[in-house]
Every structure is written in structure tokens, then in C-alpha cells.
Design a protein around this motif. Structure first.
Motif, PDB file in Angstrom:
ATOM      1  N   LEU A 111       0.863  -1.185   0.000  1.00 32.54           N
ATOM      2  CA  LEU A 111       0.000   0.000   0.000  1.00 32.54           C
ATOM      3  C   LEU A 111       0.893   1.227   0.000  1.00 32.54           C
ATOM      4  O   LEU A 111       1.768   1.351   0.864  1.00 32.54           O
ATOM      5  CB  LEU A 111      -0.902   0.015   1.235  1.00 32.54           C
ATOM      6  N   ASN A 112       0.694   2.118  -0.959  1.00 34.07           N
ATOM      7  CA  ASN A 112       1.375   3.416  -0.970  1.00 34.07           C
ATOM      8  C   ASN A 112       0.332   4.467  -0.606  1.00 34.07           C
ATOM      9  O   ASN A 112      -0.474   4.877  -1.447  1.00 34.07           O
ATOM     10  CB  ASN A 112       1.969   3.713  -2.347  1.00 34.07           C
ATOM     11  N   PRO A 113       0.310   4.924   0.667  1.00 32.85           N
ATOM     12  CA  PRO A 113      -0.749   5.825   1.110  1.00 32.85           C
ATOM     13  C   PRO A 113      -0.443   7.295   0.851  1.00 32.85           C
ATOM     14  O   PRO A 113      -0.625   8.134   1.715  1.00 32.85           O
ATOM     15  CB  PRO A 113      -0.839   5.516   2.609  1.00 32.85           C
ATOM     16  N   ASN A 114       0.032   7.596  -0.305  1.00 30.89           N
ATOM     17  CA  ASN A 114       0.140   8.946  -0.876  1.00 30.89           C
ATOM     18  C   ASN A 114       1.083   8.840  -2.061  1.00 30.89           C
ATOM     19  O   ASN A 114       2.274   8.642  -1.907  1.00 30.89           O
ATOM     20  CB  ASN A 114       0.680   9.999   0.091  1.00 30.89           C
ATOM     21  N   SER A 115       0.518   8.912  -3.244  1.00 31.19           N
ATOM     22  CA  SER A 115       1.301   8.680  -4.447  1.00 31.19           C
ATOM     23  C   SER A 115       0.986   9.742  -5.486  1.00 31.19           C
ATOM     24  O   SER A 115      -0.092  10.342  -5.476  1.00 31.19           O
ATOM     25  CB  SER A 115       0.996   7.289  -5.019  1.00 31.19           C
ATOM     26  N   ILE A 116       1.935   9.974  -6.364  1.00 33.32           N
ATOM     27  CA  ILE A 116       1.731  10.942  -7.439  1.00 33.32           C
ATOM     28  C   ILE A 116       0.887  10.314  -8.540  1.00 33.32           C
ATOM     29  O   ILE A 116       1.197   9.220  -9.013  1.00 33.32           O
ATOM     30  CB  ILE A 116       3.071  11.420  -8.016  1.00 33.32           C
ATOM     31  N   LEU A 117      -0.140  11.001  -8.933  1.00 32.88           N
ATOM     32  CA  LEU A 117      -0.983  10.528 -10.024  1.00 32.88           C
ATOM     33  C   LEU A 117      -0.338  10.883 -11.358  1.00 32.88           C
ATOM     34  O   LEU A 117      -0.089  12.051 -11.657  1.00 32.88           O
ATOM     35  CB  LEU A 117      -2.374  11.161  -9.938  1.00 32.88           C
ATOM     36  N   PHE A 134      -2.732   2.067  -4.560  1.00 34.38           N
ATOM     37  CA  PHE A 134      -2.392   3.483  -4.498  1.00 34.38           C
ATOM     38  C   PHE A 134      -3.572   4.300  -3.968  1.00 34.38           C
ATOM     39  O   PHE A 134      -4.731   3.912  -4.119  1.00 34.38           O
ATOM     40  CB  PHE A 134      -2.011   3.998  -5.883  1.00 34.38           C
ATOM     41  N   THR A 135      -3.278   5.444  -3.373  1.00 31.85           N
ATOM     42  CA  THR A 135      -4.334   6.349  -2.918  1.00 31.85           C
ATOM     43  C   THR A 135      -4.356   7.652  -3.702  1.00 31.85           C
ATOM     44  O   THR A 135      -5.273   8.452  -3.524  1.00 31.85           O
ATOM     45  CB  THR A 135      -4.150   6.714  -1.429  1.00 31.85           C
ATOM     46  N   GLY A 136      -3.357   7.886  -4.556  1.00 32.25           N
ATOM     47  CA  GLY A 136      -3.243   9.197  -5.188  1.00 32.25           C
ATOM     48  C   GLY A 136      -2.775  10.230  -4.169  1.00 32.25           C
ATOM     49  O   GLY A 136      -2.285   9.902  -3.087  1.00 32.25           O
ATOM     50  N   GLY A 137      -2.931  11.491  -4.517  1.00 33.29           N
ATOM     51  CA  GLY A 137      -2.483  12.568  -3.646  1.00 33.29           C
ATOM     52  C   GLY A 137      -3.365  12.719  -2.421  1.00 33.29           C
ATOM     53  O   GLY A 137      -4.592  12.648  -2.507  1.00 33.29           O
ATOM     54  N   GLY A 138      -2.745  12.949  -1.260  1.00 34.77           N
ATOM     55  CA  GLY A 138      -3.477  13.091  -0.019  1.00 34.77           C
ATOM     56  C   GLY A 138      -4.190  14.427   0.099  1.00 34.77           C
ATOM     57  O   GLY A 138      -3.842  15.406  -0.573  1.00 34.77           O
ATOM     58  N   ILE A 139      -5.190  14.471   0.976  1.00 34.01           N
ATOM     59  CA  ILE A 139      -5.985  15.682   1.191  1.00 34.01           C
ATOM     60  C   ILE A 139      -5.512  16.355   2.472  1.00 34.01           C
ATOM     61  O   ILE A 139      -5.444  15.739   3.535  1.00 34.01           O
ATOM     62  CB  ILE A 139      -7.476  15.336   1.263  1.00 34.01           C
TER      63      ILE A 139
END
Length: 421
Positions: A111-117, A134-139
Motif C-alpha cells: 500500500l502506498n498511502p500517498n502517491s503521485i498521479l 495506491f491512494t493518489g495525492g493526499g488531502i
């Protein structure tokens, strides 16, 4: 990967299955076989029994016409799942050595809990890559973490395919209001990921640059409405408490992961009520103990480890699902498991469940059937030369493995049991 001296004897024992190199068994290979009398991890320990694989799934009965492999020397367990790594990012290209390093150590999922889309989305999965959720960019709030981190990585040349001006909306989403937080979640959902990262650190402070409570509640509500699993960065106990209350999927740090600031230990200590709430609402915890071990030493490290042990014991006693991931570029889930082991809090089977079944649930959710060796589950396993309960470091040297019925190994133990289509 065959590294141990005993491995040569093991390969000889399966010489009939060792006729072709792993490189020939990549894209189109599928496996059909039965391991006879293997030592199989059940969640409570290893028991000797047969394991049958028919394509992508474990099955109850031996597939007709498939090889039968004497396997009394194999210790078979699900692959390891690293549930907090940024080493494997969407900017990694096929053949990246980091993927091979993970696979060689039996880490097939992450799990990558903040990744570049990326513009073209996630990379397609290949046998020489780890399967990463992936989670994409974090909020986060305006100017908040991870914005400064990613800007620094771009300036340092770590990310060469993206400019600083391209980071907003890809590496992070900044939200100044509850509606902006909801819109950020919708943007993440549109990328096709199944989970979303949210930043929550000292959220009650008027000067916080993370999400405050109103924005966080709005983001979690929107994520659940859209079917995304919220993964939360926390710092303090009161941050974790809010995440537990809202029933997020996981907090991907434990309060005190970096060690307490002097004189403020109480801000990081969970309570038995906090742990019970996490268990009741099915919130998993990824402690990331390696952060303090990496950065602290002497009395500061001892103080950090005391705090970590205090919180870990509460979570374990409450029955909270715990996963392993280091959040360090130079470390992985195995290093995190080492730290959990020396804490003395967990026994061997517990650590293996943390590494496998728990990790799979945290990374991919409860709807996907993986992380166990049982009929009806995805056919993924690693094979060791000895019981890691007696020989802990055997865990770092798998001699064979498959993922979803496809061979991953660099050795030649199972290759001919996996026929090309």
C-alpha cells in the motif's frame, strides 16, 4: 530466491520441476499443481497438509492431470504485504530495482498511502512488479503536509518527470473549506483508486495546516459515499480518536510513531477507550515504528520505544487489526516486523498474521479474498526453507512463490508446474 545453502538440496529434491528459467515463465504462465504434505501457515502456526492450486485460485481438490510435488520440506505462507511504503510509486517504471528487491524478500503486495498521479494512471501489473494499492495525492490543508515534502523531493531531483507546479491535484489536494474537502475526495475518486489519504495532525489547533474537524468529517463522509477507504495520517492521540470515532479504514501512523516531544508524552498516549473504539469500528492501525528508530538514538529512542510499546499493547489487547510498513525509503515491512518482534509484545504467529492476512485486508479491503492459504482464496504464497518461528531470518529468503497463480520466484522450484498458455 535461492540463497541458503540448504536450498541447493531442496532444488535437487524437485529436479523434475526445474527445467526452465524463471525468465521464460513470466507474462503468460499459470500454475496447476498440488504441494503434497507442505507445512502450511494457518494463522495460528504451521500444519502439514496438501495445497492445491488451479490457475489463480487455491482449490480443495487436486487439479486433474496436474503435477504432484513432494513438499514436506516447504514452509508455505501468504506473501508479505507492506502497508506503508512510498518506495514503490507510480513514477516507478517496469524493471525498477525496488520492485525486484521487494519481490526477492517475499513482499508481493503493498500500500502506498500517498502517491503521485500520472497522466496515464497506474502502471499495469507484471510479474516483475509488486502489486501496489495506491491512494493518489493526499488531502490536506493549505500549505500542509505533504506539500513541502514533495516540493523538496522535486528540487532534489528525486522526481524528474514532474515540475513543482504540477504537484497540486496530483501529489496532494489542499482544502480550505468542507466543500473543498469534498471536492478533493471527488477528484481522487475520479482517478479510479480505491482508497484516499487524509492528513490529520493536531487538528484542534487554530494554526493547524492539516484538515480541521469540519473538513475532515466532510472528507470522510464523501469518501464513504463514493466507496473510497479513508487512510489517515495522524500525529496525536486526539487525532487518532477522531479517526476511530468516524470509522475510517486505517490510521497509517500510530500516535508517537516519531517519539514524544519532551514534556508532552500524554498527548501521544492512547487510552483503553480509544483502543476499544478502534476495534469496535474496525479501524486498522499501521504503527510505523521504524520512523523513530531511524531518527532517534540514546535516551530519545528509549523514550520513543516506551511510548510505542504502551500504545501497541493497548491496541493488541483490544483486538485491533495491526499492519506492517516502515514509511522509510531505506526500509520495508520486514524491518518493521523486526522492531515489532523485539518489542516482545507479539508472538511468532501474530507477527506472521500482521505481515500477511492483516496487511492484505488493510491494502485491499475485506471484499477481496487474499492473505490466506485456503480454497476459494487467491493463489498467492511464498515458500520458506524453515519455520520462521524457529528461524526468524528465513522469512527474508523465500525459495519459491506465486501470486494469483503466476510464478514470481527467481529460483526454479515451481516453474514447470506453471505451464505457458
Amino acid at each position: 530466491m535461492i540463497k541458503h545453502p540448504l536450498s541447493f538440496a531442496l532444488v535437487a529434491a524437485t529436479a523434475a520441476l526445474a527445467g526452465c528459467p524463471a525468465a521464460q515463465a513470466q507474462e503468460a504462465a499459470t500454475c496447476r499443481f498440488t504441494l503434497e504434505g507442505a507445512n502450511v501457515f494457518t494463522g495460528a502456526g504451521f500444519e502439514q497438509r496438501d495445497v492445491s492450486v488451479n490457475g489463480a485460485m487455491f482449490v480443495a481438490d487436486h487439479p486433474e492431470g496436474a503435477p504432484r510435488i513432494p513438499a514436506s520440506w516447504m514452509y508455505v505462507m501468504p506473501p508479505i504485504v507492506d502497508v506503508h511504503t512510498h518506495t514503490l510509486d507510480q513514477v516507478s517504471k517496469p524493471g525498477n530495482s525496488a520492485h525486484r528487491d521487494f519481490l526477492d524478500r517475499g513482499i508481493y503486495f503493498a500500500l502506498n498511502p500517498n502517491s503521485i498521479l500520472l497522466e496515464d494512471g497506474a502502471l499495469p501489473l507484471a510479474p516483475d512488479q509488486v502489486e501496489v494499492a495506491f491512494t493518489g495525492g493526499g488531502i490536506t490543508g493549505p500549505g500542509g503536509h505533504p506539500r513541502p515534502l514533495y516540493e523538496g523531493l522535486v528540487r532534489a531531483g528525486i522526481y524528474r518527470d514532474i515540475a513543482i507546479e504540477e504537484l497540486p491535484g496530483r501529489a496532494y489536494h489542499e482544502a480550505a473549506t468542507p466543500e473543498e474537502a469534498r471536492e478533493a475526495v471527488r477528484q481522487v475518486a475520479a482517478t479510479g483508486v480505491k482508497a484516499v489519504k487524509m492528513m490529520l495532525y493536531d487538528h484542534t489547533s487554530p494554526g493547524t495546516d492539516s484538515l480541521d474537524e469540519a473538513r475532515f468529517r466532510a472528507a470522510v463522509d464523501e469518501a464513504k459515499t463514493l466507496g473510497l477507504r479513508p487512510m489517515i495520517h495522524v500525529e496525536y492521540a486526539h487525532d487518532a480518536r477522531l479517526a476511530f470515532e468516524l470509522g475510517v479504514a486505517a490510521i497509517v501512523h500510530m500516535p508517537g510513531h516519531s517519539g514524544p516531544r519532551r514534556g508532552k508524552e500524554e498527548l501521544y498516549r492512547l487510552t483503553p477507550q480509544d483502543a476499544a473504539l478502534a476495534a469496535k469500528n474496525n479501524v486498522a492501525v499501521v504503527p510505523t515504528l521504524a520512523i523513530a528508530f531511524n531518527s532517534a538514538s540514546g535516551d530519545a529512542l528509549l523514550q520513543a520505544q516506551e511510548l510505542q510499546a504502551y500504545n501497541l499493547k493497548l491496541l493488541r489487547e483490544a483486538g485491533v487489526t495491526i499492519g506492517a510498513g516502515s514509511d522509510r525509503y531505506s526500509a520495508d515491512a520486514l524491518d518493521e516486523l523486526d522492531l515489532m518482534r523485539v518489542s516482545g509484545i507479539f508472538d511468532g504467529p501474530e507477527l506472521l498474521r500482521i505481515a500477511t492476512e492483516n496487511g492484505f485486508r488493510i491494502a485491499f479491503g475485506e471484499d477481496r479474498k487474499g492473505g490466506k492459504i485456503a480454497p476459494g482464496y487467491e493463489a498467492s504464497f511464498i515458500a520458506l526453507y524453515s519455520d520462521p518461528g524457529r528461524d526468524w531470518y528465513s522469512l527474508r529468503n523465500p525459495i519459491a512463490g506465486i501470486r494469483g497463480g503466476v510464478p514470481i520466484e527467481t529460483g526454479r522450484v515451481l516453474i514447470e508446474a506453471c505451464a505457458a498458455d
